[in-house]
Design a protein around this motif. Sequence first.
Motif, PDB file in Angstrom:
ATOM      1  N   ALA A  10     -16.986   9.258  -2.035  1.00 32.06           N
ATOM      2  CA  ALA A  10     -16.270  10.464  -1.607  1.00 32.06           C
ATOM      3  C   ALA A  10     -15.724  11.278  -2.784  1.00 32.06           C
ATOM      4  CB  ALA A  10     -15.135  10.095  -0.655  1.00 32.06           C
TER       5      ALA A  10
ATOM      6  N   LEU B 112      -7.054   4.879   1.197  1.00 36.54           N
ATOM      7  CA  LEU B 112      -6.990   4.607   2.648  1.00 36.54           C
ATOM      8  C   LEU B 112      -8.412   4.356   3.115  1.00 36.54           C
ATOM      9  CD1 LEU B 112      -4.717   7.436   4.157  1.00 36.54           C
ATOM     10  CD2 LEU B 112      -4.135   5.029   3.900  1.00 36.54           C
TER      11      LEU B 112
ATOM     12  N   TRP C 114      -6.180  10.928  -0.293  1.00 32.72           N
ATOM     13  CA  TRP C 114      -6.012   9.476  -0.415  1.00 32.72           C
ATOM     14  C   TRP C 114      -7.282   8.740   0.010  1.00 32.72           C
ATOM     15  CZ3 TRP C 114      -0.504   9.428   2.139  1.00 32.72           C
ATOM     16  CH2 TRP C 114       0.457   9.641   1.143  1.00 32.72           C
ATOM     17  N   ALA C 115      -7.890   9.216   1.106  1.00 33.59           N
ATOM     18  CA  ALA C 115      -9.117   8.566   1.582  1.00 33.59           C
ATOM     19  C   ALA C 115     -10.235   8.718   0.554  1.00 33.59           C
ATOM     20  CB  ALA C 115      -9.536   9.169   2.927  1.00 33.59           C
ATOM     21  N   GLU C 116     -10.335   9.917  -0.047  1.00 34.62           N
ATOM     22  CA  GLU C 116     -11.396  10.163  -1.041  1.00 34.62           C
ATOM     23  C   GLU C 116     -11.194   9.306  -2.297  1.00 34.62           C
ATOM     24  OE1 GLU C 116     -10.842  14.343  -1.322  1.00 34.62           O
ATOM     25  OE2 GLU C 116     -11.849  14.686   0.605  1.00 34.62           O
TER      26      GLU C 116
ATOM     27  N   GLN D  91       0.835  -1.202   0.000  1.00 32.38           N
ATOM     28  CA  GLN D  91       0.000   0.000   0.000  1.00 32.38           C
ATOM     29  C   GLN D  91       0.871   1.255   0.000  1.00 32.38           C
ATOM     30  OE1 GLN D  91      -2.950   0.009   3.114  1.00 32.38           O
ATOM     31  NE2 GLN D  91      -4.210   1.498   2.047  1.00 32.38           N
TER      32      GLN D  91
ATOM     33  N   ALA E 233     -14.986  11.633   3.965  1.00 34.72           N
ATOM     34  CA  ALA E 233     -13.797  11.379   3.130  1.00 34.72           C
ATOM     35  C   ALA E 233     -13.597   9.894   2.830  1.00 34.72           C
ATOM     36  CB  ALA E 233     -12.550  11.946   3.806  1.00 34.72           C
TER      37      ALA E 233
END
Lengths: 346, 322
Positions: A188, B19, B13-15, A21, A183
Motif C-alpha cells: 500500500a 492497522l 495508518w493502514a497504508e 498498538q 489501503a
Amino acid sequence: MPRNLSLASALKQAGIIDQAQALKLQQNDTPWWLQVILGIAAWIASILILIAFIGPIIALAENDSVCFVVGALLLGAACWLAMQRQDFLQQMSTAVALAGQGLLVYAIYSAFNSDDELARYGCALISAVLLFSPLTQLHQRVSLSIGLVCLISLLNSSLWLALGSNLLALGCLVLWCSRPKWATLAMASRIKSVLEVVTLATLWLALHGQGIFYVDDYYWPADHLYMASTLYSALGAILLLSTVFWLSRFATVPSRLLLLSVTAALCVLLYPASGLLISAAFMLACFYACSIRWYALSLLSVLVALSQFYYSMHLSLFYKSGLLALSGGVLLVGLALLQRYQKRLL
Amino acid sequence: MDRLENANQLFSWAEQQKLNSLQLQQASEHVPLQPTIDDWLAHANRVLLFGSVLLLSSAVIFFFAYNWPLMHYFSKLSLAAAAVVVSGTVAIFCPVHSQWQRAALLGCSLFTGALLALIGQTYQTGADVWQLFASWAVLITPLVLLSKSRGSYLLWFCLLELALWLYVETNQMFWLLERAEPLLQMALANLLLHLFCLLALPKMLPSNTKPLLWLSAVALLIPLTFGAMVGVWDNQYQANLVCYLFIAAALAFWYFRMQRDLFIFALLLFSAIGLATAALARLLETDDFFFIANLLAVFVIGSSASAAVWLKKLMQEPNHAA
C-alpha cells in the motif's frame, strides 16, 4: 488534542486495538513542516559530504566502472541510512540515494556512447527497481518523479502524449476512488507513492494539454496539435462524467440525473478547457478518498487551468467569456436546485 | 472536514501497515471512511457557490479584455467601478458573516485592484508599481476587516508583501547583496506584520489565525536570517546581524515560554543553525576545503538531528501548538 492521539484513544476504547498498538499509533509522526526543514538541512549536509569525498574520486578516476561502483556504494549507504530511525538520517538517505542514482545514469550515458535515450530508459528502470528497496517514501516519490519525467520525454508524438496522459489520469482516478480496497495491502505505501507522483504528473500534463497550441506549436505538426487537443478535451470530459457517474451511484435517480446533466452541460461548455475538466475530476475523487491535501492541490490546478485558459489564443476572448458566463450560470442553477433539495430534506 | 481528516488518518495508518484490514473495517463502524451525505452536501454548496463566483468573475474579466482596445477610457472606468459597486452591494444585502457575504467582499477586493490598475494605465500617473499594490492594500483594508475571512486577509498580506518587495527592490541583479538597508527594512516591516498577526488578528477573526501567523513568521525570518548570515561575512550588514540576535531571542522566548508554538520555534531554531554554520565557515575560511566541508557537514548533521529530537520531545507535551 492532536488527531492521532484522539483517534488512537477512540480505537482503544472501542476495543479495536490494544494498549501496545495504541501507544505505537500515538507516537507523533514528524509533521510535514519539520520534515521540510530537516530535508533542507540534510540536503545541505549531504551535498557538502559528497563534494568533499565523491567529487575528487570521480574527477581523478574518469572511468565508467568507477562511477558504477561508487553509484552502487552510495545506494547501499543510502539503504543503511534509511533503516535508521532518526528523521535527519532518513532525509540524508534520500540525498545520498539520488546522488548514487545520478552517478549510475551518468555511467550508462557515458558507457553507451552518450546515448541519452538509453540513459533515460535506464533512469526509469532504476527508479522502478528502487521502489522495492528499503529506501524512504520521500526517495520513492522523488525518484519516481524523475523516472516518469524521463519516460514522458521519450514520447515523440503529441497524440501519444494525450492518450498516455488520459490513461494515467484514469488509473489515478480508479486508485483514489478505490482507496479503501488497497489501503491494507502489503504494497500500500508503494502504491500511495506511485499514485501521488502520477497524480501530480497527470495534473501537469492536463495543464500542458490545455495549452498545447502555444506551448508546443514549434515542436509538433499543427494538425497533430488539433487532434491532440481534441483527444485531451474528449477524454477529459469522459473522465469527469465517469467520475460523477460512479460517485453518484448511491444517489436517487432524479438526483443522479440532475448531477449528470449539470456535469454534461459543463463538459460541453468548457470543452476547450480540458485541464479544468480533468482537475475537477481529481477534486471529486480526492474528496471521496478523504485526502484533503490532494483535494487542495487539484483545486489549485483548477485555478491555474482557468488562468491558462485566458492565453488560449485559438479562441477569441469574447467566445471564452461567453463560455465562462454560461458555465457560471449552470453552476448557479445547480446551486439553486441543491438548496431546494436540501429544504425538502429538512 | 474533521471526519475526512480522521478517515485520512486511518487510511494512512493502514497504508503504513499499522492497522490491518480487520481493524480498518471495525474502525469504519465508528469513523466513516467515506464522506457522508452531509459532507457531500456541504461540499457541493461550497463548490457550486465559489465555482459560480469564480467563473462569472472570470467571464467579466475576459469580456473586458476582449473589448478593451475598442472602449473609450470612460466606459472602461465605469465598467470596472460598476463591478466594485455591484459586488459591494451584494455584500451589504447578504446575511452578515455568511459565505455569500465573504465571497462578495473578496470579489469586491479583487475588482478594486483591477480598477486601480486601470486608472494607473489610463492616466499614466508615473507612479511606481509598489504604490499600486500599497494603495490597493490600503483601500481594501475596511473590506478585509468586515469580511472576517482568512482568504481576504491572505490577499491583503500578499499585497503588503508585494508592495514592500517592490519598494525595496532595485533593478540590479544581486540587489540583496548591494546594500544592507533593503533587507533590514523588509525584516522590520514584516516584524510589524507579525506582531499584528500575533496580537490583533485573533481578536478580529473568529476562525483559526495560526496559518496567517505562520506565514508572517516565514516572511519575517527569511530576510532577517539572510541579512544576518551575510552580516557574518560583510561588515555592512552588521546592523542586520544585531537585529537578528535581538528579534530572534525575543521571539524564541515568546514562542517557547509564553505562547508555545512549535512551528515558529522550529523556524527560529533552524535559522539559528544556519547562522551558526555561516559563522563557523567564516572562522575556518583559511583552512583546507576538504576539512571545512566535512566539519560543516558534521555540524549541520549534529545540530539538526539534535534540534529534531528536541522538537519531537516537545511535541509529545500536551501544551504545545502546531
